[in-house]
Scaffold this motif. Structure first.
Motif, PDB file in Angstrom:
ATOM      1  N   GLY A  26      99.038  36.713 112.684  1.00 49.84           N
ATOM      2  CA  GLY A  26      98.586  35.400 111.969  1.00 49.84           C
ATOM      3  C   GLY A  26      97.273  35.069 112.216  1.00 49.84           C
ATOM      4  N   VAL A  27      96.858  34.185 112.394  1.00 51.94           N
ATOM      5  CA  VAL A  27      95.430  33.806 111.496  1.00 51.94           C
ATOM      6  C   VAL A  27      94.646  33.786 112.664  1.00 51.94           C
ATOM      7  CG1 VAL A  27      93.845  32.313 110.277  1.00 51.94           C
ATOM      8  CG2 VAL A  27      96.670  32.808 109.512  1.00 51.94           C
ATOM      9  N   VAL A  28      92.981  33.990 112.490  1.00 51.29           N
ATOM     10  CA  VAL A  28      91.932  34.453 113.210  1.00 51.29           C
ATOM     11  C   VAL A  28      90.925  33.155 112.815  1.00 51.29           C
ATOM     12  CG1 VAL A  28      90.298  35.747 114.522  1.00 51.29           C
ATOM     13  CG2 VAL A  28      92.245  36.930 113.818  1.00 51.29           C
ATOM     14  N   PHE A  29      90.903  32.259 113.663  1.00 47.74           N
ATOM     15  CA  PHE A  29      90.096  31.403 114.159  1.00 47.74           C
ATOM     16  C   PHE A  29      88.359  32.068 114.374  1.00 47.74           C
ATOM     17  CE2 PHE A  29      87.458  27.782 114.746  1.00 47.74           C
ATOM     18  CZ  PHE A  29      88.732  25.949 113.718  1.00 47.74           C
ATOM     19  N   VAL A  30      87.394  31.637 113.584  1.00 45.44           N
ATOM     20  CA  VAL A  30      86.162  31.709 114.600  1.00 45.44           C
ATOM     21  C   VAL A  30      85.577  30.896 113.901  1.00 45.44           C
ATOM     22  CG1 VAL A  30      84.145  33.106 114.202  1.00 45.44           C
ATOM     23  CG2 VAL A  30      86.655  34.298 113.509  1.00 45.44           C
ATOM     24  N   LYS A  31      84.813  30.514 115.118  1.00 45.59           N
ATOM     25  CA  LYS A  31      83.645  29.138 114.697  1.00 45.59           C
ATOM     26  C   LYS A  31      82.086  30.272 114.884  1.00 45.59           C
ATOM     27  CE  LYS A  31      82.639  24.841 116.061  1.00 45.59           C
ATOM     28  NZ  LYS A  31      82.494  24.122 115.044  1.00 45.59           N
ATOM     29  N   VAL A  32      81.595  29.582 113.501  1.00 43.76           N
ATOM     30  CA  VAL A  32      80.284  30.549 113.706  1.00 43.76           C
ATOM     31  C   VAL A  32      79.084  30.194 114.666  1.00 43.76           C
ATOM     32  CG1 VAL A  32      77.682  30.979 112.478  1.00 43.76           C
ATOM     33  CG2 VAL A  32      80.482  31.161 111.640  1.00 43.76           C
ATOM     34  N   THR A  33      79.168  30.773 115.278  1.00 41.08           N
ATOM     35  CA  THR A  33      77.603  29.852 116.490  1.00 41.08           C
ATOM     36  C   THR A  33      76.948  31.311 116.776  1.00 41.08           C
ATOM     37  OG1 THR A  33      78.893  31.493 118.682  1.00 41.08           O
ATOM     38  CG2 THR A  33      79.376  29.063 118.670  1.00 41.08           C
ATOM     39  N   GLU A  34      75.431  30.832 117.505  1.00 38.39           N
ATOM     40  CA  GLU A  34      74.622  32.278 118.083  1.00 38.39           C
ATOM     41  C   GLU A  34      74.894  32.800 118.574  1.00 38.39           C
ATOM     42  OE1 GLU A  34      72.063  32.960 116.381  1.00 38.39           O
ATOM     43  OE2 GLU A  34      71.603  31.246 115.835  1.00 38.39           O
ATOM     44  N   LEU A  75      88.217  38.810 115.800  1.00 40.12           N
ATOM     45  CA  LEU A  75      86.803  38.310 115.968  1.00 40.12           C
ATOM     46  C   LEU A  75      86.772  37.089 116.285  1.00 40.12           C
ATOM     47  CD1 LEU A  75      85.866  39.652 113.377  1.00 40.12           C
ATOM     48  CD2 LEU A  75      85.117  40.736 115.039  1.00 40.12           C
ATOM     49  N   GLY A  76      87.910  36.732 116.863  1.00 36.92           N
ATOM     50  CA  GLY A  76      88.014  35.091 117.572  1.00 36.92           C
ATOM     51  C   GLY A  76      89.080  34.695 117.876  1.00 36.92           C
ATOM     52  N   THR A  77      89.557  33.394 117.846  1.00 35.16           N
ATOM     53  CA  THR A  77      91.033  32.983 118.125  1.00 35.16           C
ATOM     54  C   THR A  77      92.087  33.220 117.996  1.00 35.16           C
ATOM     55  OG1 THR A  77      89.390  30.770 119.817  1.00 35.16           O
ATOM     56  CG2 THR A  77      92.504  30.826 119.337  1.00 35.16           C
ATOM     57  N   LEU A  78      93.171  34.248 118.048  1.00 37.66           N
ATOM     58  CA  LEU A  78      94.803  34.214 117.214  1.00 37.66           C
ATOM     59  C   LEU A  78      95.596  33.518 117.059  1.00 37.66           C
ATOM     60  CD1 LEU A  78      95.937  36.048 115.468  1.00 37.66           C
ATOM     61  CD2 LEU A  78      96.835  37.236 117.614  1.00 37.66           C
ATOM     62  N   TYR A  97      90.896  34.182 108.804  1.00 36.35           N
ATOM     63  CA  TYR A  97      91.259  35.479 108.608  1.00 36.35           C
ATOM     64  C   TYR A  97      92.547  35.786 109.027  1.00 36.35           C
ATOM     65  CZ  TYR A  97      89.904  38.225 111.782  1.00 36.35           C
ATOM     66  OH  TYR A  97      88.951  38.967 113.126  1.00 36.35           O
ATOM     67  N   GLY A  98      93.130  36.567 108.043  1.00 34.74           N
ATOM     68  CA  GLY A  98      95.175  37.015 108.744  1.00 34.74           C
ATOM     69  C   GLY A  98      94.611  38.672 109.234  1.00 34.74           C
ATOM     70  N   GLN A  99      95.686  37.776 110.226  1.00 36.40           N
ATOM     71  CA  GLN A  99      95.532  39.688 111.648  1.00 36.40           C
ATOM     72  C   GLN A  99      96.642  39.426 111.402  1.00 36.40           C
ATOM     73  OE1 GLN A  99      92.887  40.219 113.255  1.00 36.40           O
ATOM     74  NE2 GLN A  99      93.400  42.060 115.059  1.00 36.40           N
ATOM     75  N   PRO A 100      96.974  41.157 110.428  1.00 35.53           N
ATOM     76  CA  PRO A 100      98.362  41.297 109.807  1.00 35.53           C
ATOM     77  C   PRO A 100      99.935  41.360 110.528  1.00 35.53           C
ATOM     78  CG  PRO A 100      96.347  42.349 108.855  1.00 35.53           C
ATOM     79  CD  PRO A 100      95.882  41.635 110.245  1.00 35.53           C
ATOM     80  N   ASP A 101     100.585  40.411 110.590  1.00 35.67           N
ATOM     81  CA  ASP A 101     101.880  40.359 110.717  1.00 35.67           C
ATOM     82  C   ASP A 101     101.427  39.730 112.188  1.00 35.67           C
ATOM     83  OD1 ASP A 101     103.299  41.575 109.529  1.00 35.67           O
ATOM     84  OD2 ASP A 101     102.654  44.053 109.932  1.00 35.67           O
TER      85      ASP A 101
END
Length: 195
Positions: A152-160, A19-22, A146-150
């Motif tokens: 890495g980590v997904v980084f979501v910046k909350v914007t409109e 849902l964001g940058t992996l 949040y984790g993306q299994p196997d």
């Protein structure tokens, strides 16, 4: 009676896309890749035991962490479980079965975002889908990890724009599960207090 939104089988592939940058990698190395992007988020929220563990190990304290003592449907190690019980957190427990978002989880998140306390939300069941209401309910400028299994980590910046993307997804979920009680959930997710 509990009201909930169930993830229909045909929408499950949507949840496998980040849902964001992996940020690809494992453990502390992955955290190092995005730590410079954190700046000073309005709120920092971590969803998942392994992600929360690696943040805490790196000295990064999320405002809200959402865990279930499981990873890939198996119990986490004792080290991960113990570390995620950091004494800085006040703990709240909720029931939320796999593949479902309960009204109890949504109400708990609503209270968590209104609080100034550091909160650990322990989910009896599964926390994976919590990412959706978290993004919708988090203040603008927040960061959700949040984790993306196997992978890495997904980084979501909350914007409109990000909130609108998640609203569209939620509307698909709610329309598949339509009943009048879900209108209450929709109102809370749109930032209104429970009627």
């Amino acid at each position: 009676m509990s009201v909930h939104i169930e993830l229909p089988t045909e929408l499950r592939p949507l949840m496998k896309r980040p849902l964001g940058t992996l940020y690809r990698g494992k453990g502390r190395d992955t955290v190092e890749k995005f730590v410079g992007e954190l700046a000073s988020p309005t709120k920092l929220i971590s969803v998942g035991d392994v992600t929360t563990f690696h943040l805490l190990e790196a000295g990064i304290i999320p405002d809200i962490c959402i865990v279930d003592n499981r990873t890939k449907r198996k119990p986490v190690s004792r080290d991960v479980s113990d570390r995620n019980r950091d004494k800085v957190y006040e703990e709240v427990s909720v029931d939320n079965p796999a593949g479902i978002i309960t009204d109890e989880l949504i109400k708990t998140l609503c209270e968590a975002f209104a609080s100034e306390k550091l909160l650990r939300i322990f989910v009896r069941g599964e926390e994976d889908l919590a990412t959706l209401p978290v993004i919708l309910m988090a203040p603008l400028g927040s960061v959700v990890l949040y984790g993306q299994p196997d992978e890495g980590v997904v980084f979501v910046k909350v914007t409109e724009k990000k909130k609108e993307e998640i609203r569209v997804l939620f509307e698909k979920l709610i329309s598949k599960n339509q009943n009048t009680e879900l209108d209450k959930i929709r109102r809370i997710l749109d930032g209104h207090k429970d009627p």
